[in-house]
Design a protein around this motif. Structure first.
Motif, mmCIF file in Angstrom:
data_model
loop_
_atom_site.group_PDB
_atom_site.id
_atom_site.type_symbol
_atom_site.label_atom_id
_atom_site.label_comp_id
_atom_site.label_asym_id
_atom_site.label_seq_id
_atom_site.Cartn_x
_atom_site.Cartn_y
_atom_site.Cartn_z
ATOM 1 N N GLY A 116 4.744 1.409 12.397
ATOM 2 C CA GLY A 116 4.514 0.628 12.442
ATOM 3 C C GLY A 116 2.531 0.562 10.837
ATOM 4 O O GLY A 116 2.109 -0.135 10.249
ATOM 5 N N ARG A 117 3.484 0.895 9.895
ATOM 6 C CA ARG A 117 2.599 1.345 8.823
ATOM 7 C C ARG A 117 4.006 1.559 7.621
ATOM 8 O O ARG A 117 4.693 2.329 8.055
ATOM 9 C CB ARG A 117 2.521 2.736 8.607
ATOM 10 C CG ARG A 117 1.118 2.513 7.775
ATOM 11 C CD ARG A 117 0.455 4.483 7.704
ATOM 12 N NE ARG A 117 -0.862 4.388 8.094
ATOM 13 C CZ ARG A 117 -1.116 5.584 7.854
ATOM 14 N NH1 ARG A 117 -0.634 6.681 7.074
ATOM 15 N NH2 ARG A 117 -2.869 5.754 8.036
ATOM 16 N N PHE A 118 3.829 0.736 7.168
ATOM 17 C CA PHE A 118 5.550 0.021 5.897
ATOM 18 C C PHE A 118 4.158 0.358 4.598
ATOM 19 O O PHE A 118 2.710 0.484 4.884
ATOM 20 C CB PHE A 118 5.608 -0.810 5.664
ATOM 21 C CG PHE A 118 6.479 -0.908 7.109
ATOM 22 C CD1 PHE A 118 7.457 -0.516 7.424
ATOM 23 C CD2 PHE A 118 6.016 -1.952 8.151
ATOM 24 C CE1 PHE A 118 8.654 -0.666 8.203
ATOM 25 C CE2 PHE A 118 6.633 -1.704 9.252
ATOM 26 C CZ PHE A 118 7.960 -1.280 9.341
ATOM 27 N N GLY A 151 -1.472 -7.460 10.938
ATOM 28 C CA GLY A 151 -0.114 -7.503 10.127
ATOM 29 C C GLY A 151 0.874 -7.925 10.774
ATOM 30 O O GLY A 151 1.062 -7.463 12.491
ATOM 31 N N GLU A 195 1.600 3.902 1.410
ATOM 32 C CA GLU A 195 1.105 5.304 2.289
ATOM 33 C C GLU A 195 2.071 5.651 3.561
ATOM 34 O O GLU A 195 3.062 5.582 2.574
ATOM 35 C CB GLU A 195 0.761 4.409 3.696
ATOM 36 C CG GLU A 195 -0.800 2.809 3.392
ATOM 37 C CD GLU A 195 -1.270 2.597 4.780
ATOM 38 O OE1 GLU A 195 -2.047 3.235 4.987
ATOM 39 O OE2 GLU A 195 -1.062 1.548 4.970
ATOM 40 N N ARG A 223 -14.381 -0.720 9.710
ATOM 41 C CA ARG A 223 -13.849 -0.494 8.385
ATOM 42 C C ARG A 223 -14.358 -0.210 7.279
ATOM 43 O O ARG A 223 -15.070 0.322 7.007
ATOM 44 C CB ARG A 223 -13.799 -1.951 8.234
ATOM 45 C CG ARG A 223 -14.271 -3.174 9.590
ATOM 46 C CD ARG A 223 -12.902 -2.907 10.331
ATOM 47 N NE ARG A 223 -11.911 -4.255 9.734
ATOM 48 C CZ ARG A 223 -10.810 -3.450 9.199
ATOM 49 N NH1 ARG A 223 -10.072 -2.211 10.046
ATOM 50 N NH2 ARG A 223 -10.288 -3.579 8.074
ATOM 51 N N ALA A 248 -4.455 -0.903 15.613
ATOM 52 C CA ALA A 248 -4.598 -2.290 14.761
ATOM 53 C C ALA A 248 -3.515 -3.065 15.148
ATOM 54 O O ALA A 248 -3.052 -3.189 13.611
ATOM 55 C CB ALA A 248 -5.533 -1.717 14.109
ATOM 56 N N LEU A 249 -3.686 -4.336 15.758
ATOM 57 C CA LEU A 249 -2.798 -4.960 14.990
ATOM 58 C C LEU A 249 -2.822 -5.922 14.108
ATOM 59 O O LEU A 249 -2.548 -6.984 13.504
ATOM 60 C CB LEU A 249 -3.130 -6.227 15.980
ATOM 61 C CG LEU A 249 -2.150 -6.002 17.607
ATOM 62 C CD1 LEU A 249 -2.754 -7.291 18.794
ATOM 63 C CD2 LEU A 249 -0.566 -6.654 17.454
ATOM 64 N N GLY A 250 -4.606 -6.369 14.305
ATOM 65 C CA GLY A 250 -5.732 -6.982 12.759
ATOM 66 C C GLY A 250 -7.077 -6.492 13.301
ATOM 67 O O GLY A 250 -6.916 -6.027 14.080
ATOM 68 N N HIS A 310 1.072 -9.934 5.456
ATOM 69 C CA HIS A 310 -0.260 -9.959 6.596
ATOM 70 C C HIS A 310 -0.650 -12.314 7.282
ATOM 71 O O HIS A 310 0.686 -12.803 6.121
ATOM 72 C CB HIS A 310 -1.826 -10.315 5.977
ATOM 73 C CG HIS A 310 -2.465 -8.660 5.974
ATOM 74 N ND1 HIS A 310 -2.956 -7.891 4.850
ATOM 75 C CD2 HIS A 310 -1.937 -8.117 6.499
ATOM 76 C CE1 HIS A 310 -3.878 -7.200 5.678
ATOM 77 N NE2 HIS A 310 -3.320 -7.176 5.807
ATOM 78 N N PHE A 355 4.157 -4.121 3.457
ATOM 79 C CA PHE A 355 3.997 -5.510 5.006
ATOM 80 C C PHE A 355 3.276 -6.748 4.518
ATOM 81 O O PHE A 355 3.189 -7.006 3.354
ATOM 82 C CB PHE A 355 3.057 -4.603 5.078
ATOM 83 C CG PHE A 355 1.567 -4.390 5.362
ATOM 84 C CD1 PHE A 355 1.412 -3.028 4.159
ATOM 85 C CD2 PHE A 355 0.236 -5.592 5.604
ATOM 86 C CE1 PHE A 355 0.017 -3.072 3.689
ATOM 87 C CE2 PHE A 355 -0.633 -5.075 4.796
ATOM 88 C CZ PHE A 355 -0.432 -3.996 3.888
ATOM 89 N N ARG A 376 0.946 -0.683 0.029
ATOM 90 C CA ARG A 376 -0.074 0.019 -0.244
ATOM 91 C C ARG A 376 0.693 1.274 0.353
ATOM 92 O O ARG A 376 1.694 1.068 0.984
ATOM 93 C CB ARG A 376 -0.863 -0.090 1.322
ATOM 94 C CG ARG A 376 -2.210 -0.667 1.438
ATOM 95 C CD ARG A 376 -3.086 -0.642 2.270
ATOM 96 N NE ARG A 376 -4.115 -1.986 2.301
ATOM 97 C CZ ARG A 376 -4.938 -2.659 3.732
ATOM 98 N NH1 ARG A 376 -4.328 -1.633 5.199
ATOM 99 N NH2 ARG A 376 -4.904 -3.642 4.044
HETATM 100 P P1 AMP Z 1 -6.694 -3.462 6.624
HETATM 101 O O1 AMP Z 1 -6.359 -4.833 5.411
HETATM 102 O O2 AMP Z 1 -5.910 -2.330 6.855
HETATM 103 O O3 AMP Z 1 -7.404 -4.415 7.738
HETATM 104 O O4 AMP Z 1 -5.462 -4.134 7.865
HETATM 105 C C1 AMP Z 1 -4.991 -5.497 8.260
HETATM 106 C C2 AMP Z 1 -4.026 -5.405 9.311
HETATM 107 O O5 AMP Z 1 -2.989 -5.202 8.683
HETATM 108 C C3 AMP Z 1 -3.985 -4.230 9.948
HETATM 109 O O6 AMP Z 1 -4.758 -4.038 11.302
HETATM 110 C C4 AMP Z 1 -2.837 -3.935 9.777
HETATM 111 O O7 AMP Z 1 -1.731 -5.124 11.876
HETATM 112 C C5 AMP Z 1 -2.107 -4.217 9.225
HETATM 113 N N1 AMP Z 1 -1.841 -3.438 7.828
HETATM 114 C C6 AMP Z 1 -2.783 -2.625 7.292
HETATM 115 N N2 AMP Z 1 -1.905 -1.851 6.713
HETATM 116 C C7 AMP Z 1 -0.174 -1.713 6.574
HETATM 117 C C8 AMP Z 1 0.431 -1.000 6.898
HETATM 118 N N3 AMP Z 1 0.458 0.447 5.651
HETATM 119 N N4 AMP Z 1 1.653 -1.060 7.782
HETATM 120 C C9 AMP Z 1 1.584 -2.368 8.198
HETATM 121 N N5 AMP Z 1 0.774 -2.676 8.831
HETATM 122 C C10 AMP Z 1 -0.278 -2.896 8.716
#
Ligand code: AMP
Length: 413
Positions: A117-119, A304, A112, A255, A277-279, A124, A122, A110
């Motif tokens: 914690g945001r890459f 994540g 971003e 969401r 958010a961990l997940g 899943h 990343f 993504r």
């Molecule tokens: P999401 O699909 O956005 O609900 O993401 C599920 C989980 O993935 C989130 O709760 C994070 O733990 C992790 N996650 C989402 N976006 C990122 C990101 N850009 N970098 C790292 N972890 C992410």
């Protein structure tokens, strides 16, 4: 010198052990719940995500890594659900198997703004259950997420739970929100002003102070839910209660993606800071049909991995010292002979390595120490003539000479 792309990360060998630990534990838990691994490609037709996640979502609008081919537009997958549903349909699993329970591990992309914690790349750990709208599946999936966190020894997380209802209920909520927020529009953040037009539900989980002050005062009850969705949610809660799983009803949890219906949940951890958010996951009962398949229920979630690692107590996961045997040779003959010895050790499943940097005996011993070798085998030309080898136990410092042909037995006991 080249640098890695912003928002990506090199996972170096000293960290890989933790990743493998998480992956192994996940595989074990998923197997216990009878989920099977699926590995869709990392790249898909970009339209798959536009159609699944929704044109107005942040991911589709701003965060997709697009790859332009001569004619086609591809996207590096920003999440796993759309690909899994595409694979389910493309491989006719709706016609052959029907109900499936899948899990996956892998990289997502993504575009971003990188931060803790945001890459941009990343990973899943996620699962998707396709082919049932039974609330029992919601309970299983949430309890599975809970079991995964327990196996990673993560504590103090919070499971936030909500239901969005069916598409009609979502529409009712959207309309009610539009009405309630209309005269408050000037006080919302710029992004929410935009969301008011395109995706009003998202305003509910905006983290901006100004928006929070407004949304927290909105009374969002379950009034907008139809009887069927109310009963469904009740059964999910009952199931979780029966399993003793703690959750917190969070009416503002919506969401970000269009495909979510009914149960949605997010698992947060206080130590994560802003990106807590961990997940997260939820039901997407309309997506299979939207992508050309039958109207069947489905639910999934994803953790994540980078965020799991941020809060896992790394000391509890210190790499267990591998029982390395380090071979040091003194002289050309011994060097030649050591090739066979190394091959024999490895054939006998003993982790073995040697010095390729032409270090002195002292230097090679230091290297063995750095590698936390359990034994060092010293082979000199003189010992070779006698058919012996020196074995040093690195923990006790004890050193003895043993016959070369008995070395495997000596190390194995
Ligand atoms: P999401 O699909 O956005 O609900 O993401 C599920 C989980 O993935 C989130 O709760 C994070 O733990 C992790 N996650 C989402 N976006 C990122 C990101 N850009 N970098 C790292 N972890 C992410």
């Amino acid at each position: 010198m080249f640098k890695r792309i912003t928002g990506t990360k090199d996972i170096l060998p000293q960290e890989v052990g933790l990743w493998q630990d998480i992956e192994e534990k996940s595989r074990k838990i998923f197997s216990c719940y009878n989920y099977q691994e699926i590995r869709p490609p990392l790249i898909e037709d970009a339209l798959l995500f536009n159609r699944s996640l929704g044109e107005s979502t942040e991911i589709v609008q701003k965060q997709m890594f697009l790859v332009k081919n001569q004619k086609e537009l591809y996207a590096l997958r920003p999440e796993g659900t759309a690909s899994v549903v595409r694979a389910y349909l493309e491989n006719s699993l709706d016609k052959t198997t029907g109900f499936v329970k899948f899990y996956y591990l892998g990289a997502m992309f993504r575009l971003e703004r990188p931060q803790k914690g945001r890459f941009r790349q990343f990973h899943h750990i996620g699962c998707e259950v396709i082919g049932s709208a039974d609330p029992g599946v919601d309970v299983e999936v949430i309890s599975l997420a809970d079991a995964l966190l327990e196996s990673f020894c993560i504590k103090d997380y919070k499971i936030k739970l909500n239901t969005l209802g069916c598409p009609d209920d979502k529409l009712a909520l959207t309309q009610a929100l539009r009405k309630a927020l209309k005269d408050k529009l000037p006080r919302l953040c710029d992004e929410c002003k935009e969301r008011f037009k395109t995706n009003v539900l998202r305003i509910l989980d905006c983290k901006e102070e100004a928006c929070l002050a407004i949304t927290r005062n909105l009374n969002i009850h379950e009034d907008y839910l139809c009887a069927g969705c109310k009963t469904h949610f009740l059964k999910v809660k009952d199931g979780l209660d029966a399993l003793g799983i703690n959750y917190e009803i969070t009416p503002h949890l919506v969401r970000g993606l269009d495909y979510y219906t009914r149960t949605v949940f997010e698992i947060s951890h206080p130590d994560l800071g802003a990106q807590d958010a961990l997940g997260a996951g939820g039901r997407y009962d309309g997506l299979v049909h939207e992508l050309g398949g039958p109207a069947v229920g489905a639910i999934g979630f994803a953790f994540g991995v980078e965020r799991l690692l941020l809060i896992m107590d790394s000391s509890a996961h210190e790499l267990i010292g591998k029982d390395i045997v380090y071979v040091i040779t003194l002289g050309d003959e011994a060097r030649k002979e050591s090739l066979k010895l190394l091959a024999d050790l490895r054939k006998n499943a003993i982790i073995a390595d040697t010095d390729y940097e032409n270090k002195s005996l002292k230097g090679a011993m230091r290297k063995a120490n750095d590698l936390k070798a359990k034994y060092v085998l010293i082979m000199g030309d003189d010992e070779l003539k006698k058919g012996t080898i020196t074995v040093k136990n690195m923990a006790s410092g004890e050193q003895k000479e043993v016959r070369l042909e008995g070395i495997i037995g000596e190390l194995k006991c």
